[in-house]
Write a protein that holds these residues in place. Structure first.
Motif, PDB file in Angstrom:
ATOM      1  N   ASP A   1       0.854  -1.186   0.000  1.00 51.81           N
ATOM      2  CA  ASP A   1       0.000   0.000   0.000  1.00 51.81           C
ATOM      3  C   ASP A   1       0.899   1.248   0.000  1.00 51.81           C
ATOM      4  O   ASP A   1       1.658   1.472   0.944  1.00 51.81           O
TER       5      ASP A   1
ATOM      6  N   ALA B   1       0.403   3.753   3.169  1.00 54.12           N
ATOM      7  CA  ALA B   1       0.838   3.158   4.445  1.00 54.12           C
ATOM      8  C   ALA B   1       2.355   3.038   4.462  1.00 54.12           C
ATOM      9  O   ALA B   1       3.010   3.353   5.464  1.00 54.12           O
TER      10      ALA B   1
ATOM     11  N   GLU C   1      -4.085   4.390  11.295  1.00 53.99           N
ATOM     12  CA  GLU C   1      -3.278   3.460  10.500  1.00 53.99           C
ATOM     13  C   GLU C   1      -2.538   2.464  11.407  1.00 53.99           C
ATOM     14  O   GLU C   1      -2.586   1.255  11.176  1.00 53.99           O
TER      15      GLU C   1
ATOM     16  N   ASN D   1      -5.004   0.031  13.097  1.00 55.02           N
ATOM     17  CA  ASN D   1      -5.687  -0.928  12.221  1.00 55.02           C
ATOM     18  C   ASN D   1      -4.757  -1.971  11.625  1.00 55.02           C
ATOM     19  O   ASN D   1      -5.151  -3.100  11.395  1.00 55.02           O
ATOM     20  N   ARG D   2      -3.528  -1.516  11.313  1.00 57.47           N
ATOM     21  CA  ARG D   2      -2.596  -2.456  10.678  1.00 57.47           C
ATOM     22  C   ARG D   2      -1.272  -2.425  11.426  1.00 57.47           C
ATOM     23  O   ARG D   2      -0.597  -1.401  11.413  1.00 57.47           O
TER      24      ARG D   2
ATOM     25  N   THR E   1       5.071  -5.933   9.567  1.00 52.73           N
ATOM     26  CA  THR E   1       5.323  -5.820   8.128  1.00 52.73           C
ATOM     27  C   THR E   1       6.815  -5.729   7.844  1.00 52.73           C
ATOM     28  O   THR E   1       7.336  -6.362   6.926  1.00 52.73           O
TER      29      THR E   1
END
Lengths: 201, 201
Positions: free
Chosen positions: A152, A155, B180, B183-184, B189
């Motif tokens: 994304d 993000a 942000e 939520n994630r 990541t």
């Protein structure tokens, strides 16, 4: 004939003097008197333009943001998307005097932004512009096949901007971090990790 | 018999009251009076322990660092290395009231650290401890084959700590960043991107 004074230019000159002092010796040494000496104006002229020390520092913040905006426009003309991405991020690392001053002025106002909603909203605006520029470079990198199409863009831009801003700030507090970011470009390492999986292109 | 007063405990209680107010309504609302009401002591007792508002906030900074240190010791007992790494980083994201207060108190003193060498050195110490803990988790992850053995643990820890601290700070300024990171999970990541190349293990 009356003397024509370009007020915007004079404000910019004063703000540049603030940034020079901040780069050389830190925010603590920025006083009306020191800036008057640096800029070559009287303290009266400074007070006419900025009123007080805080307003002068806020002027320097806006000037630093303006110079960064100009740099973004220059960067937008440059090479491939990943180079643009790397430069748009390195723009905020304290790798020379200009960017060192930028970092110091921003950290000064971060504390204010945590308590004052008008400054918070101003800082939110600057960070938002930077993030959008970085997200644009990520999208271009995806189109060029240099960045994983599965991520994304906004993000990831939020993360990369935070990484860069965090490093910039920590470098102000810790000489080891400053040495680390000057010796090994940190941003390129992470951009490389965003490459698409599979054979290198 | 004279009443036995545990001074350390009382200081901790006052610092906890500062952190509660900071989490609820921000650093701007932390006053001697508000903390006295929150902690259930008189303003006189607060002044006896901390002298003034700034000293009280510095007490809250040290208390927040102490609580984070305790969390690190708990995290050190947990699962595999990448889980430990993720938790050690998420420890600084404002995902609940405790960590929101931590972020606010740190940003407040970041500005001071940029101008005052004693505070700079204190902040440098806290960041250094955090970075070493994260580097240790990266080394453990490399031994367990879950993290690329080619990366430099301390440099990577420097980056991940900056990423986390930058996100935490930007979330204080921008509701979109706060949404942000809530939520994630951003840290997972990036840790996933540190996995060794080749077939997944």
């Amino acid at each position: 004939m009356p003397k024509v004074v370009d007020h915007d230019q004079r404000r910019s000159e004063i703000a540049d003097a603030v940034l020079s002092i901040a780069a050389r010796a830190g925010i603590g040494t920025v006083t009306i008197r020191a800036v008057a000496e640096e800029a070559g104006w009287s303290t009266g002229v400074l007070i006419h333009y900025f009123g007080n020390r805080r307003a002068m520092l806020a002027g320097a913040l806006r000037r630093a943001a303006e110079i960064s905006g100009q740099r973004h426009m220059e960067i937008a003309q440059e090479g491939d998307a990943t180079t643009r991405l790397e430069r748009a991020l390195a723009e905020a690392l304290p790798l020379d005097d200009r960017r060192l001053a930028l970092g110091r002025v921003f950290v000064f106002f971060y504390a204010e932004a945590a308590a004052d909603d008008r400054m918070r909203s101003e800082i939110e605006g600057y960070l938002g512009v930077w993030r959008k520029f970085v997200a644009g470079a990520i999208r271009a990198g995806q189109k060029q096949g240099r960045i994983d199409p599965g991520i994304d863009p906004l993000a990831t831009a939020t993360h990369l901007v935070a990484l860069t801003d965090g490093l910039s700030m920590h470098a102000l507090f810790d000489p080891a971090v400053m040495a680390e970011i000057r010796n090994r470009p940190p941003v390129g390492t992470w951009i490389a990790r965003l490459a698409p999986a599979g054979p290198a292109t």
